[in-house]
Write an enzyme that holds these catalytic residues in place. Structure first.
Site, PDB file in Angstrom:
ATOM      1  N   GLU A  80       0.837  -1.193   0.000  1.00 19.15           N
ATOM      2  CA  GLU A  80       0.000   0.000   0.000  1.00 19.15           C
ATOM      3  C   GLU A  80       0.874   1.247   0.000  1.00 19.15           C
ATOM      4  O   GLU A  80       1.861   1.320   0.718  1.00 19.15           O
ATOM      5  CB  GLU A  80      -0.897   0.011   1.243  1.00 19.15           C
ATOM      6  CG  GLU A  80      -1.884  -1.141   1.305  1.00 19.15           C
ATOM      7  CD  GLU A  80      -2.989  -1.033   0.254  1.00 19.15           C
ATOM      8  OE1 GLU A  80      -3.136   0.054  -0.344  1.00 19.15           O
ATOM      9  OE2 GLU A  80      -3.697  -2.040   0.043  1.00 19.15           O
ATOM     10  N   ARG A  90     -17.855  -0.310   6.139  1.00 23.59           N
ATOM     11  CA  ARG A  90     -19.020  -0.831   5.403  1.00 23.59           C
ATOM     12  C   ARG A  90     -19.712  -1.938   6.196  1.00 23.59           C
ATOM     13  O   ARG A  90     -20.904  -2.145   6.090  1.00 23.59           O
ATOM     14  CB  ARG A  90     -18.537  -1.352   4.035  1.00 23.59           C
ATOM     15  CG  ARG A  90     -19.605  -1.768   3.063  1.00 23.59           C
ATOM     16  CD  ARG A  90     -18.974  -2.159   1.723  1.00 23.59           C
ATOM     17  NE  ARG A  90     -17.816  -3.048   1.874  1.00 23.59           N
ATOM     18  CZ  ARG A  90     -17.892  -4.361   2.109  1.00 23.59           C
ATOM     19  NH1 ARG A  90     -19.052  -4.954   2.210  1.00 23.59           N
ATOM     20  NH2 ARG A  90     -16.791  -5.086   2.239  1.00 23.59           N
ATOM     21  N   CYS A 143      -7.769  -2.355   8.359  1.00 24.70           N
ATOM     22  CA  CYS A 143      -6.403  -2.395   7.811  1.00 24.70           C
ATOM     23  C   CYS A 143      -5.831  -0.993   7.653  1.00 24.70           C
ATOM     24  O   CYS A 143      -4.707  -0.716   8.085  1.00 24.70           O
ATOM     25  CB  CYS A 143      -6.370  -3.131   6.470  1.00 24.70           C
ATOM     26  SG  CYS A 143      -6.534  -4.915   6.664  1.00 24.70           S
ATOM     27  N   HIS A 166      -1.388  -5.739   1.480  1.00 24.10           N
ATOM     28  CA  HIS A 166      -2.619  -6.530   1.388  1.00 24.10           C
ATOM     29  C   HIS A 166      -2.378  -7.762   0.520  1.00 24.10           C
ATOM     30  O   HIS A 166      -1.633  -7.692  -0.462  1.00 24.10           O
ATOM     31  CB  HIS A 166      -3.738  -5.696   0.742  1.00 24.10           C
ATOM     32  CG  HIS A 166      -4.670  -5.055   1.725  1.00 24.10           C
ATOM     33  ND1 HIS A 166      -4.857  -3.698   1.796  1.00 24.10           N
ATOM     34  CD2 HIS A 166      -5.499  -5.601   2.668  1.00 24.10           C
ATOM     35  CE1 HIS A 166      -5.756  -3.423   2.740  1.00 24.10           C
ATOM     36  NE2 HIS A 166      -6.154  -4.555   3.289  1.00 24.10           N
TER      37      HIS A 166
HETATM   38  N1  PCA Z   1      -8.585  -7.000   6.036  1.00 19.32           N
HETATM   39  C1  PCA Z   1      -9.469  -5.921   6.441  1.00 19.32           C
HETATM   40  C2  PCA Z   1      -9.334  -5.852   7.930  1.00 19.32           C
HETATM   41  C3  PCA Z   1      -8.611  -7.074   8.358  1.00 19.32           C
HETATM   42  C4  PCA Z   1      -8.119  -7.668   7.116  1.00 19.32           C
HETATM   43  O1  PCA Z   1      -7.391  -8.654   7.036  1.00 19.32           O
HETATM   44  C5  PCA Z   1      -9.164  -4.625   5.716  1.00 19.32           C
HETATM   45  O2  PCA Z   1      -8.680  -4.655   4.571  1.00 19.32           O
HETATM   46  O3  PCA Z   1      -9.414  -3.562   6.278  1.00 19.32           O
END
Ligand code: PCA
Length: 212
Positions: A80, A90, A143, A166
């Site tokens: 990111e 959401r 996240c 991610h």
């Molecule tokens: N993904 C979510 C929260 C925890 C995770 O593994 C997110 O992208 O916010």
């Protein structure tokens, strides 16, 4: 001994697995580029996740911090670029909270940049045939909340680098026709990402980004 703090999240949204937690568990205790990986599990709860991250930073005193999360539906492993000062959920988190249009830090800036060499990581993964691209948003759920809180903690100092990556679903989670990567592939990819984050001090300059 230098350490890398690697965090994953517990499952959320009614799921029973989260690849980020599984990868963190797999890499816990391994040596990467002269650093010991110390993994920790974060609750998928606004506020509590930030508190646990801060506690882990205090106790492990890492040289590098990488937080992982699941981004179901993405095909790529995505470092990111930027963390936003915004909670806008959401769905409820695992504690039943659902903040809307809320700032994370009243004093903090609108956003923080990742201090990981994100393009070098993407290139290292692609060179090994692994799907990877830079993501321009970590969303506005837990996240991003953790990513922003991490960069807020690390502000004003240059020694400790940090950021967020991610990852796609595991095959056993993905609905039919949706992208996924196996735990073995994800784990080896994250080992490469961590090694790159330790070794590359200055990010490479490569064209990227979306055209929309
Ligand atoms: N993904 C979510 C929260 C925890 C995770 O593994 C997110 O992208 O916010």
């Amino acid at each position: 001994m230098k350490t890398i703090l690697l965090t994953g999240f517990e499952p959320f949204g009614g799921e029973t697995l989260n690849p980020s937690a599984e990868i963190a568990r797999q890499l816990h205790g391994t040596m990467i580029a002269g650093h010991t990986v110390v993994s920790a599990l974060l609750p998928c709860v606004f506020g509590a996740a930030r508190a646990e991250l801060k506690k882990q930073i205090r106790t492990t005193r890492p040289a590098l911090i990488i937080c992982l999360g699941q981004a179901g539906g993405r095909a790529d492993i995505t470092p990111e670029r930027v963390a936003l000062n915004l909670d806008d959920a959401r769905i409820p988190d695992n504690g039943g909270q659902q903040p809307v249009d809320a700032v994370i830090s009243r004093q903090g800036p609108v956003a923080y940049w990742s201090t990981l060499p994100i393009k070098a990581i993407v290139r290292a993964l692609q060179q090994r045939g692994l799907p990877s691209s830079v993501s321009q948003t970590a969303g506005t759920f837990v996240c991003n909340h953790v990513f922003y809180s991490l960069m807020h903690e690390l502000r004003g100092q240059k020694k400790i680098r940090g950021g967020f990556i991610h990852v796609p679903w595991l095959p056993e989670q993905a609905p039919a026709g949706q992208p996924s990567l196996t735990l073995a592939v994800l784990t080896s990819a994250l080992a490469v990402a961590l090694e790159t984050a330790v070794k590359v001090r200055r990010d490479v300059r490569l064209p990227g980004g979306a055209t929309h």
